[in-house]
Design an enzyme around this catalytic site. Structure first.
Site, mmCIF file in Angstrom:
data_model
loop_
_atom_site.group_PDB
_atom_site.id
_atom_site.type_symbol
_atom_site.label_atom_id
_atom_site.label_comp_id
_atom_site.label_asym_id
_atom_site.label_seq_id
_atom_site.Cartn_x
_atom_site.Cartn_y
_atom_site.Cartn_z
ATOM 1 N N PRO A 2 39.555 39.144 29.758
ATOM 2 C CA PRO A 2 39.932 40.524 29.489
ATOM 3 C C PRO A 2 39.434 40.980 28.129
ATOM 4 O O PRO A 2 39.744 40.381 27.110
ATOM 5 C CB PRO A 2 41.466 40.501 29.514
ATOM 6 C CG PRO A 2 41.816 39.305 30.304
ATOM 7 C CD PRO A 2 40.738 38.316 30.022
ATOM 8 N N GLU A 3 38.631 42.017 28.142
ATOM 9 C CA GLU A 3 38.317 42.704 26.904
ATOM 10 C C GLU A 3 39.260 43.884 26.866
ATOM 11 O O GLU A 3 40.026 44.113 27.800
ATOM 12 C CB GLU A 3 36.845 43.152 26.904
ATOM 13 C CG GLU A 3 35.883 41.976 26.919
ATOM 14 C CD GLU A 3 34.846 42.047 25.804
ATOM 15 O OE1 GLU A 3 35.000 42.875 24.881
ATOM 16 O OE2 GLU A 3 33.889 41.282 25.853
#
Length: 268
Positions: A2-3
């Site tokens: 996850p960015e």
DNA sequence: CCCAAGACCTGGCGGC
DNA sequence: TGCCGCCAGGTCTTGG
């Protein structure tokens, strides 16, 4: 994985199902995350809000806050209460709605803390830089903060004490968009380059969040994994492929132990 | 303070 | 087909 855009997409996906609900119980199936998960009894408390700071999700309760980081491989999904936990399921937050929020994290880089008082003062949040989409983050800020810094521009952008939420993928993309070579020393960035970089960071992240919003998976019963922004990536993962702007073969190097891709003609 | 490197973890992949 | 080694990623920690 996850960015920031994915964390924000996750937040938007679960919030309607969680906010305003009362916690019935919390079950820790596997406490082995980045730090051992230790939670007080939370049954009876209500989830008042779900917010995001950097890549952390904050669940504000009637008293106290749950502070969650998804690390590399963490994800949240909503499943019916009573669903048996599988191999990498770590925590279930059972809600009075009959659903439960399930935290899965195969690589265990994520973390979950209970914070009794002001979460902004928590050691993990206290020293973070500004949000990239806030007004506080602009070219002037970047320029000021980069004076005297000898690290590569890419490492500088990825430093959460400078600005939060820029992971490897979007650092590569923003540098390409801004026409800045990833290896350029931070202190050698011009004011104009800092302006372009700040703008590129905002545009790239905002577009990814918009994209996440349009492809938002059903977090109820789904796999809870919002898709990447893959189709739109111009340099990340394209080493050796032609630059979308000039056709030059994209260079692949490593900066600060991270895969870096750039166009040596378009980025100076 | 600054910077580089190490540590953490495991699924998935390439190579043999 | 199986095994091995390596890589990916975020961020805290350590050492210089």
């Amino acid at each position: 994985m996850p960015e920031l855009p994915e964390v924000e997409t996750t937040r938007r996906g679960i919030e309607p199902h969680v906010r305003g609900r009362r916690i019935a119980d919390v079950r820790v199936h596997d406490s082995r995350l980045r730090w051992p998960v230790r939670l007080p009894p939370l049954g009876g408390r209500e989830v008042v809000a779900v917010t995001r700071r950097a890549k952390y999700l904050l669940f504000a309760l009637t008293e106290g806050t749950l502070l969650l980081h998804l690390g590399m491989s963490g994800s949240l999904k909503l499943v019916p209460r009573g669903t048996a936990p599988a191999k990498h399921d770590h925590v279930d937050v059972e809600l009075d709605s009959g659903s439960m929020l399930r935290l899965t994290d195969p690589r265990r880089f994520g973390s979950l803390h209970y914070v009794a008082d002001a979460p902004a003062q928590h050691r993990l949040l206290k020293r973070l830089g500004p949000e990239p989409l806030s007004d506080e983050f602009d070219g002037a800020y970047l320029h000021a903060r980069s004076r005297g810094r000898k690290v590569a521009a890419k490492s500088f952008l990825m430093d959460a004490h400078v600005v939060v939420g820029i992971g490897n993928i979007y650092a590569n993309e923003a540098l390409f968009t801004a026409g800045v070579r990833p290896t350029r020393r931070a202190h050698r960035l011009s004011a104009a380059q800092c302006d372009r970089l700040a703008g590129a960071v905002k545009d790239t992240l905002a577009a990814a969040i918009r994209h996440g919003g349009t492809t938002l998976r059903d977090f109820v019963g789904g796999d809870g994994q919002p898709g990447y922004f893959r189709g739109e990536l111009e340099v990340y993962g394209r080493e050796g492929d032609p630059c979308v702007r000039c056709g030059t073969r994209l260079m692949g190097i490593r900066t600060g132990q991270r895969a870096t891709v750039y166009c040596r003609k378009c980025q100076r």
